[in-house]
Design an enzyme around this catalytic site. Structure first.
Site, PDB file in Angstrom:
ATOM      1  N   GLY A 270       0.586  -1.277   0.066  1.00  0.00           N
ATOM      2  CA  GLY A 270       0.057  -0.121  -0.002  1.00  0.00           C
ATOM      3  C   GLY A 270       1.027   1.235   0.184  1.00  0.00           C
TER       4      GLY A 270
ATOM      5  CG  ASP B 209      -0.915  -5.829   0.375  1.00  0.00           C
ATOM      6  OD1 ASP B 209      -2.021  -5.817   0.028  1.00  0.00           O
ATOM      7  OD2 ASP B 209      -0.736  -4.504   0.899  1.00  0.00           O
TER       8      ASP B 209
ATOM      9  CB  SER C 224      -6.011   7.332  11.947  1.00  0.00           C
ATOM     10  OG  SER C 224      -6.650   8.444  11.343  1.00  0.00           O
TER      11      SER C 224
ATOM     12  CE1 TYR D 234      -9.204   3.629   8.390  1.00  0.00           C
ATOM     13  CE2 TYR D 234      -9.622   5.728   9.085  1.00  0.00           C
ATOM     14  CZ  TYR D 234      -8.782   4.960   8.824  1.00  0.00           C
ATOM     15  OH  TYR D 234      -7.232   5.100   8.783  1.00  0.00           O
TER      16      TYR D 234
ATOM     17  CE  LYS E 255      -6.693   2.539  10.950  1.00  0.00           C
ATOM     18  NZ  LYS E 255      -5.648   1.656  10.628  1.00  0.00           N
TER      19      LYS E 255
ATOM     20  CG  PHE F 294      -1.836  14.451  12.041  1.00  0.00           C
ATOM     21  CD1 PHE F 294      -1.456  13.821  13.238  1.00  0.00           C
ATOM     22  CD2 PHE F 294      -2.930  15.554  12.673  1.00  0.00           C
ATOM     23  CE1 PHE F 294      -1.751  13.870  14.603  1.00  0.00           C
ATOM     24  CE2 PHE F 294      -3.277  15.598  13.971  1.00  0.00           C
ATOM     25  CZ  PHE F 294      -2.609  14.617  15.115  1.00  0.00           C
TER      26      PHE F 294
ATOM     27  N   GLY G 139     -19.481  15.445   8.259  1.00  0.00           N
ATOM     28  CA  GLY G 139     -18.505  14.751   9.060  1.00  0.00           C
ATOM     29  C   GLY G 139     -17.061  15.544   9.340  1.00  0.00           C
TER      30      GLY G 139
END
Ligand code: NAD
Ligand code: UFG
Length: 334
Positions: free
Chosen positions: A10, A31, A124, A148, A152, A177, A293
């Site tokens: 990724g 992966d 995150s 999501y 986390k 970030f 959001g």
């Protein structure tokens, strides 16, 4: 002894793989290529000249993950594998809970069974929800505004519990970030399938003529120009942060969180103008409604990472804009 990189094909995993090889580390990548492709694995080898084992396996399959640990001497794991599209997670929450949680639970089980006790986890800044103030410190209250983000938060909690139960276990949860940019070779970078959700890939596709115009989501936020402010960080700086975090995990046990950002916030229009100036291309844009959001301002307090990891971002906005564009141009010409 090798470092296992899950999700290493990724965007962030591939850059981290290159930096680890540059530091003479031995790596193994797993992966399932659900959001990446085999070309990236070949490109990591092209950039570094190194060979390493690659497994096209799903981290949710315990039998396959066990096989990787049996065939390689894994001393640490960097766990990038996961699904990351916020909007999709709202539409298909089960897919996100299943993939992101299951892969992590199984990974930890297999690690424990193979006496592997060091983990760096991709968390995150989304775990801070809507922060009351900025810059954001690691000890700010945590919350999630979408499935999501919930994955986390839940994974952070699980990892922290594992560290309590097993005093030899060491976890560095890295709260990223906004990673952008690409490797200087311009052969690895971020090229999402379909229409991009994130700002920089959208801008580069407008610049490439694939998309007509950037939609700027709101100009009525309480920021210097009304558009949303974020902490954009070059993916190579981010990758280097993982090496520091691995070093930390080698020398400490227990659970620790670190912000990986630059500590500086830029607005959407700052990014558009910097991209135009650096690359000498015009980015047509129009102001549209706010995206549901979204928050107004998000940037990191990086004091803890600086002090404890001895890490700090080095590359500026110009490098981020230039490398993102060089990569996208090359990707579309191929
Ligand atoms: P990416 O989608 O480019 O990379 C994730 C990789 O994991 C992909 O190659 C995908 O194929 C693989 N994968 C997913 N599920 C898997 C599974 N079950 N088994 C094996 N492989 C699997 O995303 P990225 O931007 O490189 O993000 C890496 C990590 O960092 C993710 O966990 C993401 O949530 C987190 N993160 C990313 C950002 C960002 O803006 N890019 C911000 C914060 C956190
Ligand atoms: N934006 C636009 N137009 C676009 C895309 C984005 O104006 O087409 C704006 C957004 O409103 C926001 C800023 O650009 O103000 C950045 O948006 P991104 O979608 O690029 O990034 P986010 O900050 O919303 O979220 C990203 C990841 C999340 C992660 C978070 C924190 O997508 O997964 O950073 O790390 F949780």
């Amino acid at each position: 002894m090798s470092i296992l990189i899950t999700g290493g094909a990724g965007f962030i995993g591939s850059h981290t793989a290159v930096e680890l090889i540059n530091c003479s580390e031995k790596i193994v990548i797993v992966d399932n290529l659900t959001n990446s492709n085999m070309q990236t694995i070949d490109n990591i080898k092209r950039i570094t000249g190194a060979e390493f084992p690659f497994y096209e396996y799903d981290c949710c399959c315990k039998k396959d993950m066990t096989k990787i640990f049996k065939q390689n001497d894994i001393e640490s794991v960097i766990h990038f594998a996961g699904l990351k599209a916020v909007g999709e997670s709202v539409e298909q929450p089960l897919k996100y809970y299943e993939n992101n949680l299951q892969s992590t639970l199984l990974l930890c089980e297999v690690m424990e069974e193979n006496d592997c006790n060091r983990l760096v986890f991709s968390s995150s800044a989304t775990v801070y929800g809507s922060p009351k103030t900025v810059p954001i410190k690691e000890n700010f209250p945590l919350s999630a505004t979408n499935p999501y983000g919930s994955t986390k938060l839940m994974i952070e909690r699980i990892l922290s519990d594992i560290c309590i139960s097993n005093p030899r276990f060491s976890v560095a949860a890295l709260r990223y970030f906004n990673p952008i940019g690409a490797h200087k070779s311009a052969i690895i970078g971020e090229l999402p399938n379909g229409i991009p959700n994130n700002l920089m890939p959208y801008i580069t596709q407008v610049a490439a003529g694939k998309l007509k115009c950037l939609n700027v989501f709101g100009n009525d936020y309480d920021t210097h120009d009304g558009t949303g402010v974020r902490d954009y960080i070059h993916v190579v700086d981010l990758a280097k942060g993982h090496i520091k975090a691995l070093d930390y995990a080698k020398n400490h046990s227990g659970y620790e969180t670190f912000n990986l950002g630059t500590g500086t916030g830029y607005s959407v229009l700052d990014i558009v103008h910097a991209f135009e100036k650096t690359n000498k291309v015009k980015i047509p844009y129009k102001i549209v409604d706010r995206r549901p959001g979204d928050i107004a301002i998000c940037y990191a307090d990086i004091t803890k990472s600086k002090k404890i990891l001895s890490w700090q971002a080095e590359l500026g906005l110009e490098d981020m804009c230039k490398s993102s564009w060089e990569f996208t141009k090359k990707a579309f010409n191929n």
